[in-house]
Design an enzyme around this catalytic site. Sequence first.
Site, mmCIF file in Angstrom:
data_model
loop_
_atom_site.group_PDB
_atom_site.id
_atom_site.type_symbol
_atom_site.label_atom_id
_atom_site.label_comp_id
_atom_site.label_asym_id
_atom_site.label_seq_id
_atom_site.Cartn_x
_atom_site.Cartn_y
_atom_site.Cartn_z
ATOM 1 N N CYS A 105 -34.826 66.973 23.943
ATOM 2 C CA CYS A 105 -36.089 66.299 23.654
ATOM 3 C C CYS A 105 -37.191 67.305 23.330
ATOM 4 O O CYS A 105 -37.221 68.403 23.880
ATOM 5 C CB CYS A 105 -36.533 65.470 24.860
ATOM 6 N N LYS B 221 -27.667 54.340 28.408
ATOM 7 C CA LYS B 221 -28.581 54.829 27.370
ATOM 8 C C LYS B 221 -29.746 55.618 27.965
ATOM 9 O O LYS B 221 -30.088 55.455 29.140
ATOM 10 C CB LYS B 221 -29.095 53.657 26.526
ATOM 11 N N GLY B 222 -30.334 56.459 27.139
ATOM 12 C CA GLY B 222 -31.413 57.330 27.594
ATOM 13 C C GLY B 222 -32.553 56.573 28.254
ATOM 14 O O GLY B 222 -33.022 55.553 27.741
ATOM 15 N N ALA C 58 -31.594 58.115 14.362
ATOM 16 C CA ALA C 58 -32.931 58.561 14.764
ATOM 17 C C ALA C 58 -33.592 57.417 15.527
ATOM 18 O O ALA C 58 -34.741 57.055 15.265
ATOM 19 C CB ALA C 58 -33.747 58.953 13.544
ATOM 20 N N VAL C 59 -32.823 56.851 16.474
ATOM 21 C CA VAL C 59 -33.325 55.698 17.230
ATOM 22 C C VAL C 59 -34.581 56.067 18.015
ATOM 23 O O VAL C 59 -35.515 55.281 18.130
ATOM 24 C CB VAL C 59 -32.219 55.148 18.158
ATOM 25 N N GLY C 60 -34.604 57.275 18.565
ATOM 26 C CA GLY C 60 -35.815 57.728 19.254
ATOM 27 C C GLY C 60 -35.921 57.301 20.699
ATOM 28 O O GLY C 60 -37.019 57.065 21.210
#
Length: 303
Positions: A130, A45-46, A70-72
């Site tokens: 981003c 994950k990011g 839109a987890v962010g």
Amino acid sequence: MADLSVNIGNLKLSNPVMTASGTFGYGKEFEDFVDLEKIGGIIVKGTTLHRREGNPYPRMAETPMGMLNAVGLQNKGVDYFISEIYPQIKDIRTNMIVNVSGSAIEDYVQTAEKINALDAIPAIELNISCPNVKQGGMAFGVTASGASEVVKAVREVYKKTLIVKLSPNVTDITEIARAVEGAGADSVSLINTLLGMAIDAEKRRPVLSTITGGMSGAAVKPIALRMVWQVSKAVKIPVIGLGGIMNWKDAVEFLLAGASAIQIGTANFIDPAITVKVSDGINDYLDRHGFTSVKDIIGGLIV
């Protein structure tokens, strides 16, 4: 058994199937369902320089043949990853790759520099979708100059395989691909999610707290396939295809379009063992058609 191995720059994959960032956690979450070492590469994950809480709920919504999120980029930051997550995943015998995100070029550079020191992480995937807070919120990846600038800065400090994930929310994705290739990317992955939205008609309100979000799933496949085909003809570096891959047939289509490897995202939520099933399906396809290596079909579309 055909030879499924592929190369992404100096990165050697046992097969062309990878997981898409944000859909497979850090890999360990799926080990009860699938043999992680049978996956060509796991993109975790990011990860950002500092801790991020993500966006307020609701931040996910179903759509016809897909989903919005839109987890962010919720995560605990790169230092937490290094101290707590890395020791848990460093001995998994496949390519463990970190997706790197940021809101300023310095964020990307510092995060990449820290990950460069980790022996068991052979590559990073740079998320340039981003928003650049210093440029009024415009995403790095929507202009050739913005994309080139962040990739060039990261390339100076990151010495291993550098994959750059491209946004589809642009006028000409080949222009962005050529820009990041020129700035030192070893590979490009595409597509990231498409910008979409959902509305609750009864409440007359957006479904997502952020109003808009990233759309993924089967519905985006034709767009992703077209962009992969275009980019594979525009650059010399390897292309990793993703977007709506739900089964082995989808994966083969991306390989024929010019992808050297593929990533599976939304389908992991439906079938946590889909990665290995897709790899087996690619092998069966190669056997049926008399190919001895997956490399024989990469870019093999007859037009």
